[in-house]
Enzyme design. Structure first.
Site, PDB file in Angstrom:
ATOM      1  N   SER A  76      65.781 -49.852  68.668  1.00 12.83           N
ATOM      2  CA  SER A  76      65.101 -48.766  67.881  1.00 12.83           C
ATOM      3  C   SER A  76      64.215 -48.516  67.430  1.00 12.83           C
ATOM      4  O   SER A  76      62.730 -48.832  66.834  1.00 12.83           O
ATOM      5  CB  SER A  76      66.171 -48.494  66.465  1.00 12.83           C
ATOM      6  OG  SER A  76      66.308 -46.989  66.101  1.00 12.83           O
ATOM      7  N   GLY A 105      64.933 -60.676  66.770  1.00 16.98           N
ATOM      8  CA  GLY A 105      63.867 -61.775  67.029  1.00 16.98           C
ATOM      9  C   GLY A 105      63.032 -60.945  66.444  1.00 16.98           C
ATOM     10  O   GLY A 105      62.826 -60.090  65.077  1.00 16.98           O
ATOM     11  N   GLY A 107      60.428 -58.320  66.801  1.00 17.41           N
ATOM     12  CA  GLY A 107      60.295 -57.005  67.189  1.00 17.41           C
ATOM     13  C   GLY A 107      61.284 -56.481  65.690  1.00 17.41           C
ATOM     14  O   GLY A 107      61.292 -55.791  64.310  1.00 17.41           O
ATOM     15  N   ASP A 131      64.381 -66.058  73.203  1.00 21.07           N
ATOM     16  CA  ASP A 131      62.755 -66.433  73.007  1.00 21.07           C
ATOM     17  C   ASP A 131      62.215 -67.464  72.665  1.00 21.07           C
ATOM     18  O   ASP A 131      61.093 -68.265  73.535  1.00 21.07           O
ATOM     19  CB  ASP A 131      61.349 -65.504  73.083  1.00 21.07           C
ATOM     20  CG  ASP A 131      62.584 -63.717  74.153  1.00 21.07           C
ATOM     21  OD1 ASP A 131      62.912 -64.614  74.868  1.00 21.07           O
ATOM     22  OD2 ASP A 131      61.987 -63.084  73.508  1.00 21.07           O
ATOM     23  N   GLY A 189      63.881 -81.133  86.404  1.00 19.41           N
ATOM     24  CA  GLY A 189      62.921 -81.397  87.408  1.00 19.41           C
ATOM     25  C   GLY A 189      61.822 -80.611  88.115  1.00 19.41           C
ATOM     26  O   GLY A 189      62.001 -80.994  89.407  1.00 19.41           O
ATOM     27  N   LYS A 215      54.853 -84.347  96.531  1.00 15.07           N
ATOM     28  CA  LYS A 215      53.728 -85.509  97.135  1.00 15.07           C
ATOM     29  C   LYS A 215      54.971 -85.515  98.020  1.00 15.07           C
ATOM     30  O   LYS A 215      54.882 -86.451  99.065  1.00 15.07           O
ATOM     31  CB  LYS A 215      53.477 -86.448  96.080  1.00 15.07           C
ATOM     32  CG  LYS A 215      52.198 -85.539  95.943  1.00 15.07           C
ATOM     33  CD  LYS A 215      51.245 -86.424  94.666  1.00 15.07           C
ATOM     34  CE  LYS A 215      50.394 -85.742  93.561  1.00 15.07           C
ATOM     35  NZ  LYS A 215      50.772 -84.785  93.023  1.00 15.07           N
ATOM     36  N   SER A 219      59.959 -79.149  99.317  1.00 18.71           N
ATOM     37  CA  SER A 219      60.414 -78.662  98.484  1.00 18.71           C
ATOM     38  C   SER A 219      60.009 -78.451  97.257  1.00 18.71           C
ATOM     39  O   SER A 219      59.472 -79.415  96.815  1.00 18.71           O
ATOM     40  CB  SER A 219      61.852 -78.027  98.560  1.00 18.71           C
ATOM     41  OG  SER A 219      62.442 -79.473  98.070  1.00 18.71           O
ATOM     42  N   GLU A 226      58.090 -64.577  83.331  1.00 14.83           N
ATOM     43  CA  GLU A 226      58.123 -63.005  83.236  1.00 14.83           C
ATOM     44  C   GLU A 226      56.530 -63.071  82.997  1.00 14.83           C
ATOM     45  O   GLU A 226      55.598 -62.955  81.779  1.00 14.83           O
ATOM     46  CB  GLU A 226      59.039 -62.112  82.721  1.00 14.83           C
ATOM     47  CG  GLU A 226      59.434 -62.124  81.030  1.00 14.83           C
ATOM     48  CD  GLU A 226      60.420 -61.216  80.507  1.00 14.83           C
ATOM     49  OE1 GLU A 226      60.643 -61.152  81.038  1.00 14.83           O
ATOM     50  OE2 GLU A 226      60.582 -61.980  79.093  1.00 14.83           O
TER      51      GLU A 226
HETATM   52  O1  F6P Z   1      63.375 -61.074  73.597  1.00 16.29           O
HETATM   53  C1  F6P Z   1      64.402 -61.091  74.453  1.00 16.29           C
HETATM   54  C2  F6P Z   1      64.308 -60.712  75.864  1.00 16.29           C
HETATM   55  O2  F6P Z   1      65.505 -61.091  76.483  1.00 16.29           O
HETATM   56  C3  F6P Z   1      63.498 -60.838  76.794  1.00 16.29           C
HETATM   57  O3  F6P Z   1      62.923 -62.958  76.875  1.00 16.29           O
HETATM   58  C4  F6P Z   1      62.294 -59.821  77.260  1.00 16.29           C
HETATM   59  O4  F6P Z   1      61.289 -59.851  78.112  1.00 16.29           O
HETATM   60  C5  F6P Z   1      63.558 -58.937  77.106  1.00 16.29           C
HETATM   61  O5  F6P Z   1      64.340 -59.244  75.718  1.00 16.29           O
HETATM   62  C6  F6P Z   1      64.119 -57.763  77.559  1.00 16.29           C
HETATM   63  O6  F6P Z   1      64.971 -56.851  77.197  1.00 16.29           O
HETATM   64  P1  F6P Z   1      65.423 -56.087  77.402  1.00 16.29           P
HETATM   65  O7  F6P Z   1      67.117 -56.486  77.967  1.00 16.29           O
HETATM   66  O8  F6P Z   1      65.372 -54.781  76.839  1.00 16.29           O
HETATM   67  O9  F6P Z   1      64.976 -55.081  79.090  1.00 16.29           O
END
Ligand code: F6P
Length: 325
Positions: A76, A105, A107, A131, A189, A215, A219, A226
């Site tokens: 919001s 979270g 915010g 996160d 891994g 090594k 692959s 992100e």
């Molecule tokens: O905070 C959770 C999260 O999934 C982050 O990992 C990601 O950057 C963001 O929300 C993506 O938000 P939205 O779903 O609003 O694009």
């Protein structure tokens, strides 16, 4: 202080698996302790617009195993404004809500702190985000499930990476935090992780390529956090240009990381924290997040919880390095 009778409950920000288990726990523990629990829809938006329903114990039946949030969620913008907050407060008065429990979270808990301080209103937060970036809690609700989802995806990618002898850059969520990338890399891994906590992102790739992309096999999988500028695409393009001998592919996992059945660990965490949130309200606590520390519910002031310098164990990058020979 007047006695709290009615608690407003909302989920806010990105949904996270286990939020429903937390809604169930808060509702049932609330009813058990003679509170009325009003479920508010669409996070702070619903608080502003007065969208809510008194939850019964039946309303939260059969949801512990479901991803997402039955209360819906939103980010919001209006709530961030003084007018929006005022409207939200008016709703609380009109609906006779005496305290709020906010599951979300960074915010969302920042909004919770501001609201609590502005109106001297009791607010308790639960850490609900994939996160894992909230300070003062060993884990957040949703993180474990997402880790497992990423692991399952990367295991699949590994099959095709091996078969074609390719380098895969797999991008995972985390906003500004590398917990998902780092720990998923260990769990899968993977050969490397590129995380925001390691400030010199560019060097991470250079160093990794220098030490030999692989090594013992051709692959390799690199998990990348992100990032607007240096996500998986960026690194793949660089490898294509700077090391043209390699066959490179990118896989951006995106929102599939947020969905799905919550893990046992997330369900237990959400249940324990939900009950502890009601306990905190009974004890007269306010402006606190309930975190988990050494397997015990812990009160963390909002101002602490939203700090951006949660400990990130960079030694894990060394562990990854050592194990990827
Ligand atoms: O905070 C959770 C999260 O999934 C982050 O990992 C990601 O950057 C963001 O929300 C993506 O938000 P939205 O779903 O609003 O694009």
């Amino acid at each position: 202080m007047s006695k709290i009778k009615t608690i407003g409950l909302l989920t806010s920000g990105g949904d996270a698996p286990g939020m429903n288990a937390a809604i169930r726990a808060v509702t049932r523990a609330g009813i058990y302790n003679d509170f009325t629990v009003k479920g508010i829809y669409r996070g702070y938006e619903g608080l502003i617009n007065g969208e809510m329903k008194t939850l019964t114990t039946e309303d939260v039946s059969g949801i512990i195993n479901r991803g997402g949030t039955i209360l819906k969620t939103a980010r919001s913008m209006e709530f961030m404004t003084p007018e929006g907050m005022q409207k939200a407060y008016e709703t609380c008065k009109r609906e006779e809500i005496d305290a709020l429990i906010v599951i979300g979270g960074n915010g969302s808990l920042t909004g919770a702190r501001d609201f609590g301080m502005e109106f001297d209103f009791p607010v308790i937060g639960l850490p609900g985000t994939i996160d894992n970036d909230l300070y003062g809690t060993d884990a957040t609700i949703g993180y474990d499930t997402t880790m497992n989802t990423i692991m399952e995806c990367v295991d699949r990618i590994r099959d095709t990476a091996n078969s074609h002898e390719r380098i895969f850059f797999v991008e995972v969520m985390g906003r500004d935090a590398g917990y998902l990338a780092m720990n998923a890399a260990l769990a899968c891994g993977a050969e490397a992780a590129i995380v925001p906590e390691e400030v010199t992102n560019e060097d991470q790739l250079a160093e990794f390529m220098k030490r030999g992309i692989r090594k013992s096999k051709k692959s390799c999988i690199v998990i990348v956090s992100e990032s607007q500028k240096c996500g998986a695409m960026y690194y793949a393009e660089r490898v294509k240009k700077e090391f043209p001998g390699f066959d490179v592919r990118v896989s951006i996992l995106g929102h599939l990381q947020r969905g799905g059945t919550p893990s046992a660990r997330d369900r237990v965490l959400a249940s324990v924290l939900g009950v502890a949130a009601i306990e905190a309200i009974k004890m007269g606590q306010r402006n606190m997040m309930i975190g988990i520390h050494h397997n015990d519910a812990a009160l963390v002031p909002f101002t602490e919880a939203i700090r951006t310098d949660k400990f990130f164990d960079k030694r894990l990058l060394e562990v990854l390095n050592e194990l990827s020979i």
